[in-house]
Design an enzyme around this catalytic site. Structure first.
Site, PDB file in Angstrom:
ATOM      1  CB  SER A 143      68.715 -35.488 -12.603  1.00 18.07           C
ATOM      2  OG  SER A 143      68.394 -34.163 -12.977  1.00 18.07           O
ATOM      3  CG  ASP A 384      69.323 -27.805  -7.871  1.00 17.58           C
ATOM      4  OD1 ASP A 384      68.316 -27.431  -8.499  1.00 17.58           O
ATOM      5  OD2 ASP A 384      69.807 -28.953  -7.987  1.00 17.58           O
ATOM      6  CG  HIS A 387      67.806 -31.551  -9.134  1.00 15.68           C
ATOM      7  ND1 HIS A 387      68.666 -30.670  -9.760  1.00 15.68           N
ATOM      8  CD2 HIS A 387      67.629 -32.588  -9.988  1.00 15.68           C
ATOM      9  CE1 HIS A 387      69.010 -31.156 -10.951  1.00 15.68           C
ATOM     10  NE2 HIS A 387      68.387 -32.309 -11.112  1.00 15.68           N
TER      11      HIS A 387
END
Length: 413
Positions: A143, A384, A387
């Site tokens: 990702s 997070d 990312h």
């Protein structure tokens, strides 16, 4: 005498008609050409395309061979950056649109990477499209790599008229096309590069990960023949110190140290590379690990937070966080050296280590959904720090990739 005069008169009249017709044709052509010189032309508006001027890569665009683009510093630049905005790019997923998701600051968008011994060429979408004309460029990985793909699409899409571009989701791939240039920018989901039980493009979250360390064919058949390939694989390996995997007999599942398994998987990739890649026709890049910033005590001793609410890069030239595994870095370096000069190593780890401010934290998604108000109130649990927000750090990775593509390009006259 009268017959001769009459004949001469008809000849003169015919010549006059021809000259008049020629002038009318030339006038019409001139008007059409003048119309075509402008991108505001009704012809362009009607048929959905604009004039495409010749684009040439100059010496100023090309990096000097001696320049190490991975050593440098982040400098504030709110004039030239960001290269695009969330609003200007319809291809961003919710996981990366931090502003839209409520992040109150936008400072993370305004930092420019400045190598110590040179300048990165200013990104020019038209030049990149010209360099990639009639080619496919594919990002392969997890990702984080998907965000790099989306970044690249956002960096080029604004110069392409709506009717001349398209975006398709064909799991495990996403494909953006610029029709006038016959350019395809693609993404392929393969978090371990080799095959695993997490290869489904959307339903891939499993508690016990299982990797087939010597199996790559299911993925690699989609990579063969692609002109530019960019590989990346790291975060999915680091879930636990050990990982379940097979080598040979798929029924013989064993527990491996992550570093051992990673090396075996990368060697499988290297064997594929040597047998399937044509260096005369294909360019291959391998991107180093994207760093994490999970514990603030690493850059701010005595603190007990995460990357949440960080506004500025780390100002320590020698900083290296514990989230970036040095042994994995060595494995990548060793394997790539054995593969040889036909693969280019994009060593983005250290420059990205400084960017504790660039992560999505509580302004992204968790398992496909934006965080609730209650979850946002607990960034230590739900934030997070893996990312990245877009626009943001992955744009710089693509600027470096762009610089390498320009350096190897030869203009066609």
């Amino acid at each position: 005498m009268s017959i001769q005069t009459s004949t001469d008169s008809r000849i003169i009249q015919s010549i006059f008609q021809v000259v008049l017709a020629s002038l009318l044709v030339l006038g019409s052509v001139s008007l059409i050409l003048d119309e075509l010189k402008s991108n505001e032309s009704r012809i362009f508006q009607l048929y959905g395309f604009r004039q495409r001027e010749a684009v040439f890569v100059t010496k100023e665009d090309q990096l000097d061979e001696s320049c190490n683009v991975f050593e440098g510093q982040w400098v504030w630049d709110n004039v030239s950056y960001p290269l695009y905005t969330e609003k200007s790019c319809p291809y961003l997923v919710k996981q990366t649109t931090c502003q839209r998701n409520g992040r109150p600051d936008s400072y993370y968008q305004n930092w420019r990477w400045k190598p110590n011994s040179c300048d990165l060429p200013r990104f020019d979408a038209l030049k990149l499209l010209d360099v990639l004309r009639n080619k496919r460029l594919m990002f392969i990985g997890d990702s984080v790599q998907r965000s790099t793909f989306e970044s690249m699409v956002c960096m080029v899409q604004s110069v392409i008229p709506d009717k001349k571009k398209s975006f398709h989701r064909i799991p495990p791939m996403k494909i953006f096309k610029a029709e006038e240039y016959n350019v395809s920018i693609e993404y392929y989901w393969a978090p371990f590069i080799v095959e695993s039980i997490s290869d489904h493009a959307t339903n891939h979250t499993v508690h016990k990960r299982l990797v087939n360390l010597d199996a790559i064919e299911k993925h690699s058949k989609s990579w063969e023949g692609v002109d530019v390939l960019i590989f990346e694989s790291y975060v999915w390996w680091m879930h636990q110190p050990k990982i379940n995997a097979t080598f040979g007999d798929t029924s013989d599942v064993r527990e491996y140290n992550v570093t051992t398994a990673y090396k075996m998987a990368l060697e499988t990739w290297a064997k594929w590379f040597k047998t399937k890649i044509n260096p005369e026709k294909q360019r291959v890049f391998f991107t180093s690990m994207s760093p994490t910033h999970l514990w603030s005590w690493e850059w701010n001793p005595g603190s007990d937070g995460t990357c949440y609410d960080e506004l500025y890069p780390i100002d320590k030239p020698s900083y290296w966080g514990t989230g970036s595994n040095q042994e994995i870095m060595k494995i990548v370096g060793d394997v790539l050296r054995r593969v040889g000069e036909n693969v280019t190593f994009l060593n983005i780890t250290k420059l990205s280590e400084y960017r504790k401010d660039g992560h999505t934290t509580v302004y992204g998604e968790r398992r496909g959904k934006l965080l609730t108000k209650e979850q946002r109130a607990d960034p230590k649990k739900y934030g997070d720090c893996i990312h990245w927000c877009l626009p943001g750090v992955p744009d710089t990775w693509n600027e470096i990739l762009y610089a390498y593509l320009l350096r190897s390009h030869r203009n066609s006259f």
